[in-house]
Design an enzyme around this catalytic site. Structure first.
Site, PDB file in Angstrom:
ATOM      1  N   CYS A  70       3.716   3.502   9.033  1.00  0.00           N
ATOM      2  CA  CYS A  70       3.182   5.267   8.690  1.00  0.00           C
ATOM      3  C   CYS A  70       3.695   5.470   9.501  1.00  0.00           C
ATOM      4  O   CYS A  70       3.701   6.044  11.051  1.00  0.00           O
ATOM      5  CB  CYS A  70       2.265   5.371   8.081  1.00  0.00           C
ATOM      6  SG  CYS A  70       2.804   6.753   7.162  1.00  0.00           S
TER       7      CYS A  70
ATOM      8  N   GLY B 251       7.538  -2.388  -3.197  1.00  0.00           N
ATOM      9  CA  GLY B 251       6.745  -1.046  -2.836  1.00  0.00           C
ATOM     10  C   GLY B 251       7.298  -0.041  -4.427  1.00  0.00           C
ATOM     11  O   GLY B 251       6.440  -0.826  -5.251  1.00  0.00           O
ATOM     12  N   ARG B 252       8.357   0.710  -4.000  1.00  0.00           N
ATOM     13  CA  ARG B 252       8.661   1.438  -4.923  1.00  0.00           C
ATOM     14  C   ARG B 252       8.194   1.134  -6.594  1.00  0.00           C
ATOM     15  O   ARG B 252       8.240   1.669  -7.392  1.00  0.00           O
ATOM     16  CB  ARG B 252       9.393   2.396  -4.427  1.00  0.00           C
ATOM     17  CG  ARG B 252       8.657   3.611  -3.552  1.00  0.00           C
ATOM     18  CD  ARG B 252      10.236   4.604  -2.663  1.00  0.00           C
ATOM     19  NE  ARG B 252      10.876   3.795  -1.886  1.00  0.00           N
ATOM     20  CZ  ARG B 252      11.754   3.410  -1.299  1.00  0.00           C
ATOM     21  NH1 ARG B 252      12.547   4.989  -1.776  1.00  0.00           N
ATOM     22  NH2 ARG B 252      12.108   3.119  -0.417  1.00  0.00           N
TER      23      ARG B 252
ATOM     24  N   PRO C 114       0.902  -1.084  -0.390  1.00  0.00           N
ATOM     25  CA  PRO C 114       0.101  -0.244   0.462  1.00  0.00           C
ATOM     26  C   PRO C 114       0.698   1.234   0.215  1.00  0.00           C
ATOM     27  O   PRO C 114       1.904   1.202   1.213  1.00  0.00           O
ATOM     28  CB  PRO C 114      -0.609  -0.057   1.605  1.00  0.00           C
ATOM     29  CG  PRO C 114       0.174  -0.950   1.930  1.00  0.00           C
ATOM     30  CD  PRO C 114       0.660  -1.786   1.205  1.00  0.00           C
ATOM     31  N   MET C 115       0.559   2.445  -1.368  1.00  0.00           N
ATOM     32  CA  MET C 115       1.542   3.185  -1.065  1.00  0.00           C
ATOM     33  C   MET C 115       0.217   4.762  -0.932  1.00  0.00           C
ATOM     34  O   MET C 115      -0.138   4.450  -2.221  1.00  0.00           O
ATOM     35  CB  MET C 115       2.912   3.382  -1.984  1.00  0.00           C
ATOM     36  CG  MET C 115       3.349   2.163  -1.884  1.00  0.00           C
ATOM     37  SD  MET C 115       4.535   2.173  -3.398  1.00  0.00           S
ATOM     38  CE  MET C 115       4.011   1.123  -4.440  1.00  0.00           C
TER      39      MET C 115
ATOM     40  N   GLN D 144      -6.352  -1.767   3.382  1.00  0.00           N
ATOM     41  CA  GLN D 144      -5.647  -0.844   4.357  1.00  0.00           C
ATOM     42  C   GLN D 144      -6.470   0.048   4.966  1.00  0.00           C
ATOM     43  O   GLN D 144      -6.904   1.209   4.291  1.00  0.00           O
ATOM     44  CB  GLN D 144      -3.891  -0.618   4.590  1.00  0.00           C
ATOM     45  CG  GLN D 144      -3.546   0.019   5.024  1.00  0.00           C
ATOM     46  CD  GLN D 144      -1.503   0.043   5.100  1.00  0.00           C
ATOM     47  OE1 GLN D 144      -1.577   1.500   4.593  1.00  0.00           O
ATOM     48  NE2 GLN D 144      -1.374  -1.052   5.323  1.00  0.00           N
TER      49      GLN D 144
ATOM     50  N   ASN E 180       8.866  -6.185   3.785  1.00  0.00           N
ATOM     51  CA  ASN E 180       9.452  -4.749   2.845  1.00  0.00           C
ATOM     52  C   ASN E 180      10.083  -4.547   3.492  1.00  0.00           C
ATOM     53  O   ASN E 180      10.891  -4.069   4.630  1.00  0.00           O
ATOM     54  CB  ASN E 180       7.355  -4.930   2.835  1.00  0.00           C
ATOM     55  CG  ASN E 180       7.614  -3.189   2.265  1.00  0.00           C
ATOM     56  OD1 ASN E 180       7.371  -2.580   2.986  1.00  0.00           O
ATOM     57  ND2 ASN E 180       7.930  -3.306   1.569  1.00  0.00           N
ATOM     58  N   GLY E 181      10.697  -3.347   2.543  1.00  0.00           N
ATOM     59  CA  GLY E 181      12.072  -3.053   1.893  1.00  0.00           C
ATOM     60  C   GLY E 181      13.360  -3.246   1.392  1.00  0.00           C
ATOM     61  O   GLY E 181      13.395  -4.055   1.857  1.00  0.00           O
ATOM     62  N   GLY E 182      13.475  -2.340   0.554  1.00  0.00           N
ATOM     63  CA  GLY E 182      14.165  -2.245  -0.570  1.00  0.00           C
ATOM     64  C   GLY E 182      14.647  -3.359  -1.112  1.00  0.00           C
ATOM     65  O   GLY E 182      15.278  -3.693  -1.413  1.00  0.00           O
TER      66      GLY E 182
END
Length: 355
Positions: A111, A244-245, A28-29, A81, A222-224
């Site tokens: 967040c 994510g991104r 979710p972003m 979410q 999650n992350g990187g």
């Protein structure tokens, strides 16, 4: 790794999620993963789990429910979410999410933005694991779809593994069986949300320890993570990976996921960039007719589709040109491809004619 979970749907709900739907998902972003973005991502991967942007309980209780919860049926499996910290409010909103057909309700405990902190939810909730447990229990009691939590490994500069271990232990006792863990601390003071995605160091090993200590839970990371090789490495230790991104900026990567990670037959023949772009044009036409959605609100999500290809910059420029707002989506696509193949000087000519 423990056996993955499978959940049955409520009566009238969408079909049951596949076994371990958390194997690979798009995070979710905020301002990114709206329903138009999710429609685009679903054209690329039929199996990845997709998440909404965070929707606050206040927005649902006091705002336009349809505007926040409407989604396209082809988005399944899709998770809602929620952001909030009042058990009763979250229960009410979880019910709404289930009624609207979402396959999962996820609570945001990750967040770090100051706006979210002022609402007393997001990452700051990790300091109150019993409150999070109460929130989870309230939601679990009123819905049959999975209630999950997305969180960090810690808050501020405290780097104790025991902190996140105790958080997961307390919340799991309330009925949460799925934890998606952003493997960074959230610094609640001194860093912007963007910096919070980059500055606190990644510590994957803490997430791996959680899985070893809680083998009966679904633990995702999650992350990187931005390559298939990293996904493979993490899936050797954990139940799922949340991207994510990279999924947003390099969306064509998603087109390989079904074959690489879900056992689907290779789909190169029936899923090309051009076909996906044409399908997005069809969607733009449909959205304009049904909801009056401007094509710019949709096109912005697919601007990374041709990353790395010759002419990609010019293609993006055409799709972003406000002077073409009255041109049909399919005509813009034709112009974008013609312009991406032309020299910069020649490519300016058709745009000037449509100014």
């Amino acid at each position: 790794m423990s056996a993955p979970f499978s959940f049955a749907p409520t009566s009238g709900a969408p079909a049951a999620l596949p076994v371990n739907p958390w194997r690979l998902s798009v995070a979710p972003m905020m301002d990114w993963t709206d329903r138009h973005c999710r429609h685009f991502h679903r054209l690329l991967s039929r199996s990845a789990l997709l998440y909404t942007e965070m929707v606050t309980t206040g927005a649902l209780i006091h705002g336009d429910v349809a505007r926040h919860l409407r989604f396209n049926t082809e988005e399944h499996p899709v998770a809602l979410q929620l952001g909030g910290s009042e058990p009763a409010d979250l229960a009410r909103c979880a019910q709404l999410g289930a009624q609207w057909g979402y396959d999962e309700i996820n609570l945001n405990c990750g967040c770090p933005s100051e706006r979210v902190q002022r609402g007393a939810f997001g990452a700051c909730l990790m300091a109150e694991p019993q409150l999070v447990a109460d929130c989870v229990k309230a939601m679990v009691d009123v819905v049959e779809v999975p209630v999950t939590v997305k969180h960090r490994i810690g808050i501020d500069k405290a780097e104790s593994y025991e902190f996140v271990r105790d958080f997961v232990g307390t919340v799991s006792e309330a009925g949460c069986k799925v934890f998606m863990v952003h493997a960074r601390n959230a610094w609640l003071k001194g860093l912007s949300p963007k910096e919070n995605r980059e500055v606190p160091p990644l510590r994957y090993e803490l997430v791996h320890r959680l899985k070893k200590e809680f083998p009966h839970l679904v633990i995702g990371i999650n992350g990187g993570i931005n390559t298939s090789e990293q996904v493979v490495e993490q899936l050797a230790e954990l139940d799922g990976v949340m991207v994510g991104r990279e999924a947003y900026h390099n969306p064509w990567w998603l087109a390989s996921w079904d074959a690489e990670f879900f056992g689907a037959a290779a789909t190169a023949a029936d899923r090309t960039r051009e076909l996906v772009e044409e399908q997005m044009c069809d969607y733009m036409v449909r959205e304009a007719v049904e909801h009056g959605t401007p094509k710019s609100a949709i096109a912005r999500h697919m601007l990374g589709l041709r990353n790395g290809l010759p002419g990609a910059r010019r293609w993006r420029q055409v799709w972003s040109d406000h002077r073409l707002r009255d041109m049909s989506p399919h005509a813009v696509m034709t112009l974008a491809h013609a312009s991406s193949l032309a020299s910069p000087v020649i490519a300016e000519v058709p745009l000037a004619a449509n100014a």
